[in-house]
Scaffold this motif. Structure first.
Motif, PDB file in Angstrom:
ATOM      1  N   VAL A 190       0.862  -1.175   0.000  1.00  0.00           N
ATOM      2  CA  VAL A 190       0.000   0.000   0.000  1.00  0.00           C
ATOM      3  C   VAL A 190       0.901   1.228   0.000  1.00  0.00           C
ATOM      4  O   VAL A 190       1.820   1.339   0.819  1.00  0.00           O
ATOM      5  CB  VAL A 190      -0.927   0.016   1.231  1.00  0.00           C
ATOM      6  N   TRP A 191       0.634   2.142  -0.926  1.00  0.00           N
ATOM      7  CA  TRP A 191       1.430   3.359  -1.034  1.00  0.00           C
ATOM      8  C   TRP A 191       0.740   4.481  -0.269  1.00  0.00           C
ATOM      9  O   TRP A 191      -0.444   4.736  -0.455  1.00  0.00           O
ATOM     10  CB  TRP A 191       1.613   3.741  -2.499  1.00  0.00           C
ATOM     11  N   HIS A 192       1.518   5.124   0.595  1.00  0.00           N
ATOM     12  CA  HIS A 192       1.011   6.203   1.435  1.00  0.00           C
ATOM     13  C   HIS A 192       1.632   7.522   0.994  1.00  0.00           C
ATOM     14  O   HIS A 192       2.785   7.571   0.560  1.00  0.00           O
ATOM     15  CB  HIS A 192       1.359   5.955   2.906  1.00  0.00           C
ATOM     16  N   LEU A 193       0.868   8.579   1.143  1.00  0.00           N
ATOM     17  CA  LEU A 193       1.329   9.918   0.782  1.00  0.00           C
ATOM     18  C   LEU A 193       1.592  10.707   2.055  1.00  0.00           C
ATOM     19  O   LEU A 193       0.734  10.780   2.936  1.00  0.00           O
ATOM     20  CB  LEU A 193       0.267  10.621  -0.064  1.00  0.00           C
ATOM     21  N   ALA A 194       2.780  11.295   2.145  1.00  0.00           N
ATOM     22  CA  ALA A 194       3.133  12.038   3.359  1.00  0.00           C
ATOM     23  C   ALA A 194       4.006  13.232   2.990  1.00  0.00           C
ATOM     24  O   ALA A 194       4.837  13.148   2.081  1.00  0.00           O
ATOM     25  CB  ALA A 194       3.878  11.138   4.344  1.00  0.00           C
ATOM     26  N   PRO A 195       3.835  14.359   3.685  1.00  0.00           N
ATOM     27  CA  PRO A 195       4.716  15.513   3.458  1.00  0.00           C
ATOM     28  C   PRO A 195       6.066  15.289   4.129  1.00  0.00           C
ATOM     29  O   PRO A 195       6.153  14.699   5.204  1.00  0.00           O
ATOM     30  CB  PRO A 195       3.951  16.661   4.120  1.00  0.00           C
ATOM     31  N   ARG A 196       7.130  15.760   3.483  1.00  0.00           N
ATOM     32  CA  ARG A 196       8.458  15.706   4.101  1.00  0.00           C
ATOM     33  C   ARG A 196       8.778  17.028   4.784  1.00  0.00           C
ATOM     34  O   ARG A 196       9.562  17.087   5.718  1.00  0.00           O
ATOM     35  CB  ARG A 196       9.532  15.408   3.052  1.00  0.00           C
TER      36      ARG A 196
END
Length: 216
Positions: A50-56
């Motif tokens: 599962v690919w998750h989106l997160a801010p760096r």
């Protein structure tokens, strides 16, 4: 990396830019404002994870807009419609599938009808007026609309034989090799026209195919 090599970004980024006029560039991990990985908001599933989106970092307005789009309904539909050679590589995470609403097609169906008649009627019957026209062995749009995977077939038609030999999708497909030019007058569509055609087909009445078909 493996995700980039699937070609998914070549498929989705021009569509995001078309809708928003915001350009997104693939950069190294150290330069990224948002990234896909094992942590964050789950957005799609494929390649065994599962690919998750997160801010760096604190994302810019444009980066935040892309993150909102990718994590939303339209972005999810765009990802799952990517089907090179007719095979979908990604799906929505199970939790997202449970809450998924009926698809809403944002394209201009009237434009889609015009594009279909101009570009596709040489081979397919695209409406009642062109029924029986074109190539006899080629299914009509109504027949294709009646198939369970019709959306994948239309959204990625340019990857399905024989279309790659004579189809150009602006900002998506590569130019024809010099040694293998298109054998016929090419079909050329913008992403806006492709979305419009999808909206037109979504709204049309499907042909009654009777019992489920077995097809490739």
């Amino acid at each position: 990396e493996a995700l980039v090599e699937t070609g998914i970004f070549t498929y989705i980024l021009p569509r995001f830019t078309l809708k928003t006029r915001v350009r997104v560039d693939l950069v190294s991990e150290g330069e990224a404002e948002v990234q896909l990985g094992p942590e964050g908001q789950p957005v799609f599933e494929g390649l065994g994870q599962v690919w998750h989106l997160a801010p760096r970092v604190t994302p810019s307005e444009n980066a935040a807009r892309f993150a909102e789009w990718l994590g939303g309904e339209v972005g999810g539909r765009t990802v799952t419609a990517y089907a090179p050679e007719g095979v979908a590589l990604f799906r929505l995470p199970e939790i997202a599938e449970q809450a998924e609403a009926a698809p809403v097609y944002e394209g201009d169906a009237r434009l889609g009808h015009e594009v279909s008649r101009a570009q596709c009627a040489r081979c397919h019957g695209v409406d009642r007026a062109t029924r029986g026209a074109g190539i006899g062995s080629t299914p009509s749009f109504a027949v294709l609309r009646g198939m369970p995977d019709w959306e994948l077939r239309f959204a990625g038609f340019y990857t399905l034989n024989p279309h790659p030999a004579f189809t150009i999708i602006d900002e998506v497909t590569e130019p024809f090799p010099e040694e293998r030019p298109s054998p016929i007058v090419p079909i050329r569509l913008s992403l806006e026209e492709l979305d419009a055609m999808l909206a037109y087909v979504a709204a049309m009445e499907a042909a009654d195919l009777g019992a489920p078909l077995t097809h490739q």
